[in-house]
Design a protein around this motif. Structure first.
Motif, PDB file in Angstrom:
ATOM      1  N   ALA A 328     -11.031 -13.891  -8.083  1.00 30.96           N
ATOM      2  CA  ALA A 328     -11.838 -12.778  -7.575  1.00 30.96           C
ATOM      3  C   ALA A 328     -12.563 -12.154  -8.756  1.00 30.96           C
ATOM      4  O   ALA A 328     -11.933 -11.764  -9.740  1.00 30.96           O
ATOM      5  CB  ALA A 328     -10.953 -11.751  -6.877  1.00 30.96           C
ATOM      6  N   GLU A 329     -13.877 -12.088  -8.671  1.00 29.39           N
ATOM      7  CA  GLU A 329     -14.689 -11.619  -9.797  1.00 29.39           C
ATOM      8  C   GLU A 329     -15.330 -10.278  -9.485  1.00 29.39           C
ATOM      9  O   GLU A 329     -15.797 -10.031  -8.369  1.00 29.39           O
ATOM     10  CB  GLU A 329     -15.781 -12.630 -10.135  1.00 29.39           C
ATOM     11  N   LEU A 330     -15.356  -9.443 -10.514  1.00 26.21           N
ATOM     12  CA  LEU A 330     -16.079  -8.178 -10.478  1.00 26.21           C
ATOM     13  C   LEU A 330     -17.017  -8.166 -11.677  1.00 26.21           C
ATOM     14  O   LEU A 330     -16.581  -8.323 -12.820  1.00 26.21           O
ATOM     15  CB  LEU A 330     -15.114  -6.999 -10.550  1.00 26.21           C
ATOM     16  N   ILE A 331     -18.321  -8.008 -11.416  1.00 26.80           N
ATOM     17  CA  ILE A 331     -19.335  -8.029 -12.473  1.00 26.80           C
ATOM     18  C   ILE A 331     -20.072  -6.700 -12.451  1.00 26.80           C
ATOM     19  O   ILE A 331     -20.661  -6.324 -11.431  1.00 26.80           O
ATOM     20  CB  ILE A 331     -20.320  -9.191 -12.281  1.00 26.80           C
ATOM     21  N   VAL A 332     -20.033  -5.990 -13.559  1.00 28.29           N
ATOM     22  CA  VAL A 332     -20.709  -4.701 -13.694  1.00 28.29           C
ATOM     23  C   VAL A 332     -21.717  -4.818 -14.826  1.00 28.29           C
ATOM     24  O   VAL A 332     -21.351  -5.118 -15.967  1.00 28.29           O
ATOM     25  CB  VAL A 332     -19.707  -3.566 -13.975  1.00 28.29           C
ATOM     26  N   THR A 333     -22.994  -4.584 -14.510  1.00 26.25           N
ATOM     27  CA  THR A 333     -24.082  -4.693 -15.485  1.00 26.25           C
ATOM     28  C   THR A 333     -24.845  -3.374 -15.510  1.00 26.25           C
ATOM     29  O   THR A 333     -25.107  -2.781 -14.458  1.00 26.25           O
ATOM     30  CB  THR A 333     -25.037  -5.842 -15.119  1.00 26.25           C
ATOM     31  N   ASN A 334     -25.186  -2.922 -16.704  1.00 26.33           N
ATOM     32  CA  ASN A 334     -25.956  -1.685 -16.829  1.00 26.33           C
ATOM     33  C   ASN A 334     -26.974  -1.812 -17.948  1.00 26.33           C
ATOM     34  O   ASN A 334     -26.807  -2.595 -18.888  1.00 26.33           O
ATOM     35  CB  ASN A 334     -25.024  -0.499 -17.117  1.00 26.33           C
ATOM     36  N   ALA A 378      -2.312  -7.121 -17.031  1.00 28.31           N
ATOM     37  CA  ALA A 378      -1.072  -6.902 -16.284  1.00 28.31           C
ATOM     38  C   ALA A 378      -1.109  -7.574 -14.920  1.00 28.31           C
ATOM     39  O   ALA A 378      -0.060  -7.902 -14.361  1.00 28.31           O
ATOM     40  CB  ALA A 378      -0.821  -5.406 -16.121  1.00 28.31           C
ATOM     41  N   HIS A 379      -2.299  -7.814 -14.373  1.00 25.12           N
ATOM     42  CA  HIS A 379      -2.438  -8.482 -13.071  1.00 25.12           C
ATOM     43  C   HIS A 379      -2.705  -9.975 -13.223  1.00 25.12           C
ATOM     44  O   HIS A 379      -3.039 -10.643 -12.241  1.00 25.12           O
ATOM     45  CB  HIS A 379      -3.574  -7.842 -12.267  1.00 25.12           C
ATOM     46  N   GLY A 380      -2.569 -10.505 -14.431  1.00 25.01           N
ATOM     47  CA  GLY A 380      -2.782 -11.929 -14.642  1.00 25.01           C
ATOM     48  C   GLY A 380      -4.240 -12.327 -14.726  1.00 25.01           C
ATOM     49  O   GLY A 380      -4.565 -13.508 -14.538  1.00 25.01           O
ATOM     50  N   GLY A 381      -5.129 -11.374 -15.010  1.00 25.66           N
ATOM     51  CA  GLY A 381      -6.555 -11.668 -15.094  1.00 25.66           C
ATOM     52  C   GLY A 381      -7.082 -11.554 -16.512  1.00 25.66           C
ATOM     53  O   GLY A 381      -6.334 -11.314 -17.464  1.00 25.66           O
ATOM     54  N   ILE A 382      -8.387 -11.712 -16.654  1.00 26.08           N
ATOM     55  CA  ILE A 382      -9.043 -11.626 -17.955  1.00 26.08           C
ATOM     56  C   ILE A 382     -10.312 -10.796 -17.814  1.00 26.08           C
ATOM     57  O   ILE A 382     -10.875 -10.658 -16.721  1.00 26.08           O
ATOM     58  CB  ILE A 382      -9.383 -13.010 -18.527  1.00 26.08           C
ATOM     59  N   VAL A 383     -10.755 -10.239 -18.943  1.00 30.66           N
ATOM     60  CA  VAL A 383     -11.988  -9.448 -18.988  1.00 30.66           C
ATOM     61  C   VAL A 383     -12.851  -9.989 -20.116  1.00 30.66           C
ATOM     62  O   VAL A 383     -12.371 -10.165 -21.241  1.00 30.66           O
ATOM     63  CB  VAL A 383     -11.692  -7.954 -19.217  1.00 30.66           C
ATOM     64  N   THR A 384     -14.106 -10.272 -19.816  1.00 25.62           N
ATOM     65  CA  THR A 384     -15.054 -10.701 -20.832  1.00 25.62           C
ATOM     66  C   THR A 384     -16.302  -9.832 -20.731  1.00 25.62           C
ATOM     67  O   THR A 384     -16.579  -9.228 -19.689  1.00 25.62           O
ATOM     68  CB  THR A 384     -15.437 -12.180 -20.651  1.00 25.62           C
ATOM     69  N   ALA A 385     -17.053  -9.780 -21.816  1.00 25.97           N
ATOM     70  CA  ALA A 385     -18.279  -8.980 -21.846  1.00 25.97           C
ATOM     71  C   ALA A 385     -19.289  -9.669 -22.745  1.00 25.97           C
ATOM     72  O   ALA A 385     -18.911 -10.383 -23.686  1.00 25.97           O
ATOM     73  CB  ALA A 385     -17.994  -7.568 -22.344  1.00 25.97           C
ATOM     74  N   ARG A 398     -12.057 -11.081 -14.042  1.00 32.06           N
ATOM     75  CA  ARG A 398     -11.580 -12.179 -13.186  1.00 32.06           C
ATOM     76  C   ARG A 398     -10.092 -11.983 -12.932  1.00 32.06           C
ATOM     77  O   ARG A 398      -9.291 -11.946 -13.867  1.00 32.06           O
ATOM     78  CB  ARG A 398     -11.830 -13.530 -13.830  1.00 32.06           C
ATOM     79  N   LEU A 399      -9.742 -11.857 -11.651  1.00 35.09           N
ATOM     80  CA  LEU A 399      -8.357 -11.700 -11.226  1.00 35.09           C
ATOM     81  C   LEU A 399      -7.961 -12.878 -10.340  1.00 35.09           C
ATOM     82  O   LEU A 399      -8.823 -13.457  -9.673  1.00 35.09           O
ATOM     83  CB  LEU A 399      -8.166 -10.383 -10.462  1.00 35.09           C
TER      84      LEU A 399
END
Length: 418
Positions: A328-334, A378-385, A398-399
């Motif tokens: 499950a992906e969450l993408i935030v762009t500004n 903690a939820h087994g996901g990763i964060v990239t930027a 990404r979770l």
């Protein structure tokens, strides 16, 4: 290349099996060579003895024996001497020796190959049996990592050997980790009360002082400044407590959809975005996952607030959710200031900000992205930027995706201005 080499590296079970097989093959080759040498010497000695017994010089009458010592050859019409018979016997013995040694090599090699193959099979089974205690230790450690239950122990009851020592060491480590996490949870609970209560009292006292009918201008300015400082301290403490809590184990999880969470957060942040003239766009597709709803909401909220706070007047904000390949992906762009690529990792560290933002008290506590990464981990996901062309930032979370289930049609979640 490094990843390919790591994947092609044989497992310890394969290595043990090969070691068993190679050792057995080496021992078999040594035995075959020794047998060959000993048999060859024995046959050579037999030929020498036979030759000595058939020597014409040892035959009565000597090499010039009378015709009565003549014997028949290959045909009744041909008579050969005893010397010729000795040569024939020697040649026969040599031929017999050569055939015997060749048969030994051929049959011995075939037998060695068959027995080595059997040794490899038995070695595979014995290696699995020898590694079974290690498999049990690995399974227990994996269960603890997945369930976050630090009360479970390996409790290996085998003999006092290296495996027993390893299992006892891991049990001791798990016990210390359990005590450490329990102490941290107690500290977070106590700090939540001890730190928030005085700040709440200070805020109430300052607010009461400002509500008096005749406060002077100096008192008003001082009170407003104190409220700003007090509010920042409250946000800082709340962020620290959330960061500490998100780095602990996630105990309470439930199915949720990142699209629903993102839509709720965008609705709450709409007023702040409109006040700064920021256009918020959403593309909220079905993104099922599971986790702590409070922490996941805080993760999305921090990303959206960060995208608004570090944006410029009249900028843009885009939030996208989708399910992609078991994630499950969450993408935030500004939009916003240019972010150097070498600063990407530093913005996820606590209290780290870009440029001169660290001196502005109204720009948050510097914990927003740290909380995002800790919560995702903690939820087994990763964060990239990565930097957005022209300025700004794109953050991707990404979770692990939950099992897909029936969901209402997502037609109302199309791309629309916030």
């Amino acid at each position: 290349m490094t990843t390919l080499t790591h994947r092609l590296r044989p497992t310890i079970r394969v290595r043990l099996t090969l070691i068993y097989g190679l050792l057995f093959l080496a021992g078999g080759i040594v035995m075959l060579v020794l047998t060959y040498v000993l048999l060859k010497n024995n046959l050579r000695s037999s030929v020498s003895v036979a030759t000595r017994h058939m020597d014409p010089a040892t035959i009565p009458g000597g090499p010039e024996a009378p015709p009565k010592e003549m014997i028949f050859g290959s045909s009744p019409d041909r008579l050969i001497t005893a010397g010729e018979a000795s040569g024939v016997l020697v040649q026969s013995q040599v031929s017999f020796q050569r055939e015997t040694l060749n048969s030994l090599l051929t049959l011995g090699s075939v037998a060695l190959a068959v027995v080595t193959a059997a040794a490899l099979g038995l070695g595979w089974l014995f290696a699995d049996r020898a590694l079974r205690p290690l498999h049990r230790i690995t399974e227990t450690a994996r269960r603890v990592a997945r369930s976050h239950d630090l009360t479970e122990r390996i409790a290996y009851a085998g003999p006092r050997d290296d495996v027993k020592e390893l299992a006892d060491t891991l049990d001791t480590m798990l016990e210390r980790l359990a005590r450490a996490f329990d102490g941290q949870r107690r500290f977070v609970a106590n700090a939540s009360h001890e730190l928030r209560t005085p700040l709440a009292i200070n805020r109430t006292l300052v607010d009461v002082a400002l509500r008096r009918p005749d406060p002077s201008e100096d008192v008003k300015r001082l009170g407003e400044a104190l409220l700003v400082v007090n509010g920042r301290h409250e946000r800082l403490i709340d962020g620290l407590l959330t960061l500490a809590g998100s780095e602990n184990t996630v105990v309470d999880t439930s199915p949720l959809d990142l699209a629903d969470v993102a839509g709720h957060v965008l609705g709450q942040a709409a007023a702040e975005a409109a006040a700064r003239g920021i256009t918020a766009r959403r593309d909220l597709g079905h993104a099922p996952t599971s986790g702590d709803p409070v922490l996941i909401e805080r993760l999305v909220q921090n990303l959206v607030e960060n995208a608004i706070r570090h944006n410029h007047q009249g900028g843009e904000l885009s939030v996208t959710t989708r399910g992609d390949g078991g994630q499950a992906e969450l993408i935030v762009t500004n939009t916003g200031p240019v972010v150097p690529p070498y600063e990407i990792e530093t913005i996820f560290e606590p209290f780290r900000r870009l440029g001169t933002d660290r001196v502005h008290s109204d720009r948050g506590s510097g914990l927003g992205l740290s909380i995002v990464r800790a919560t995702a981990t903690a939820h087994g996901g990763i964060v990239t930027a990565h930097p957005r062309p022209g300025g700004g930032l794109t953050v991707i979370v990404r979770l692990p995706a939950a099992n897909r289930h029936s969901h209402p049609a997502d037609g109302h979640r199309g791309r629309t201005p916030g």
